[in-house]
Design a protein around this motif. Structure first.
Motif, PDB file in Angstrom:
ATOM      1  N   PRO A   1       4.561  12.824   6.742  1.00 12.14           N
ATOM      2  CA  PRO A   1       4.425  11.413   6.261  1.00 12.14           C
ATOM      3  C   PRO A   1       4.035  10.330   7.526  1.00 12.14           C
ATOM      4  N   ILE A   2       3.891  11.100   8.610  1.00  8.90           N
ATOM      5  CA  ILE A   2       3.358  10.139   9.729  1.00  8.90           C
ATOM      6  C   ILE A   2       2.278  10.858  10.608  1.00  8.90           C
ATOM      7  N   VAL A   3       1.450  10.014  10.880  1.00 15.12           N
ATOM      8  CA  VAL A   3       0.230  10.492  11.678  1.00 15.12           C
ATOM      9  C   VAL A   3       0.280   9.588  13.243  1.00 15.12           C
ATOM     10  N   LEU A   4       0.228  10.308  14.200  1.00 11.08           N
ATOM     11  CA  LEU A   4       0.343   9.755  15.456  1.00 11.08           C
ATOM     12  C   LEU A   4      -0.651  10.286  16.275  1.00 11.08           C
ATOM     13  N   PRO A   5      -0.898   9.485  17.256  1.00  9.26           N
ATOM     14  CA  PRO A   5      -2.023   9.932  18.318  1.00  9.26           C
ATOM     15  C   PRO A   5      -1.489  11.175  19.113  1.00  9.26           C
TER      16      PRO A   5
ATOM     17  N   ALA B   1       0.888  -1.350  -0.160  1.00  5.96           N
ATOM     18  CA  ALA B   1      -0.024   0.014   0.034  1.00  5.96           C
ATOM     19  C   ALA B   1       0.890   1.192   0.011  1.00  5.96           C
ATOM     20  N   ASP B   2       0.150   2.280  -0.489  1.00  3.95           N
ATOM     21  CA  ASP B   2       1.069   3.472  -0.387  1.00  3.95           C
ATOM     22  C   ASP B   2       1.280   4.019   1.217  1.00  3.95           C
TER      23      ASP B   2
ATOM     24  N   SER C   1       7.382   3.870   2.876  1.00  6.56           N
ATOM     25  CA  SER C   1       8.784   4.173   2.979  1.00  6.56           C
ATOM     26  C   SER C   1       8.803   4.283   4.678  1.00  6.56           C
ATOM     27  N   LYS C   2       8.411   5.203   5.400  1.00  4.89           N
ATOM     28  CA  LYS C   2       8.664   5.357   6.700  1.00  4.89           C
ATOM     29  C   LYS C   2       8.378   4.133   7.699  1.00  4.89           C
ATOM     30  N   PHE C   3       7.100   3.666   7.293  1.00  2.00           N
ATOM     31  CA  PHE C   3       6.683   2.369   7.871  1.00  2.00           C
ATOM     32  C   PHE C   3       7.914   1.063   7.690  1.00  2.00           C
TER      33      PHE C   3
END
Length: 259
Positions: free
Chosen positions: A107-111, A70-71, A172-174
């Motif tokens: 590029p990153i979503v966090l709580p 997935a993207d 890519s970050k994942f």
């Protein structure tokens, strides 16, 4: 953008309705005899499903890392999800447009960070869990990933953290995060003995990983954006506070300023 948000679950539960976006994953599927549950199983392809009693929702993360294209990939829990409004039910969860908008900002979503106020992340952990695994984690980082050591110490001495192993990341970050995280946890698994741990404490690698997210974020300088979340059902806050205070004042561990 092809986005998959894993919803880690160990039983059937109401799920978000946007099926092309949300992917329910039956964690610990190799040990789960509820074969009628029509969720993606975490024991297909390359997996660590059998480690679920120790790794919690991370068995879903590992499965996605090794098998899912997935993207962007995210993880939430069947009772704890990111929300787009004040609604605290499935009608308020993020939709694809919301997530694409967030990922266009970072590029990153966090709580949103969880604050402890009277405790550091380190002291809060050791008042709730065995101390040895966290101290051993520091040794592993010093040996295998020394550039992350300063960030580890910084995070341990803070009074807030991005918890729950919840995130949404561009692929890519994942991949970078998962490679780093599991390298540390698999090494930790070789060094500690959980034979006499309770069922709750045996989930140690899942607990440790919650504190490693900010270590990775700080060291890599990865840009992120915070998003609100909600929990379905009761939180039992009074009960949690009672046991927290009991552990804190019966423990010989003290707050730390260095390691």
């Amino acid at each position: 953008m092809d986005i998959k948000i894993l919803v880690a679950a160990h039983k059937e539960f109401p799920m978000p309705t946007e099926k092309s976006l949300y992917l329910p994953v039956l964690v610990g599927a190799t040990k789960n005899y509820k074969t009628g549950i029509k969720y993606q199983r975490d024991d297909e392809g390359k997996n660590i499903s059998q480690k679920n009693p120790n790794y919690n929702e991370l068995t879903a993360v590992y499965w996605a890392w090794k098998n899912l294209e997935a993207d962007a990939i995210g993880l939430v829990h069947y009772r704890r999800l990111f929300n787009k409004s004040r609604k605290r039910d499935l009608n308020g969860v993020l939709n694809k447009d919301n997530i694409e908008s967030l990922l266009n900002e970072a590029p990153i979503v966090l709580p949103k960070r969880r604050n402890y106020y009277i405790e550091t992340n380190y002291s809060h952990y050791v008042h709730a869990h065995h101390e040895e695994p966290l101290n051993e984690t520091r040794k592993i980082i010093a040996e295998k990933h020394p550039t992350y050591l300063n960030a580890f110490d910084n995070v341990m001495n803070r009074r807030s953290a991005h918890m729950f192993n919840m995130f949404i990341m561009k692929k890519s970050k994942f991949d970078q995060y998962a490679s780093w995280l599991f390298d540390i946890l698999f090494e930790l698994e070789k060094r500690i003995d959980t034979t006499n741990y309770s069922v709750q404490e045996a989930r140690v690698y899942g607990y440790i990983s919650e504190l490693l997210m900010d270590v990775w974020i700080e060291t890599t300088g990865a840009k992120f954006i915070e998003q609100s979340y909600f929990q379905i059902g009761k939180k039992h806050m009074a009960k949690k506070l009672y046991f927290f205070l009991k552990r804190k004042f019966s423990s010989s561990s003290t707050d730390v300023t260095h390691f």
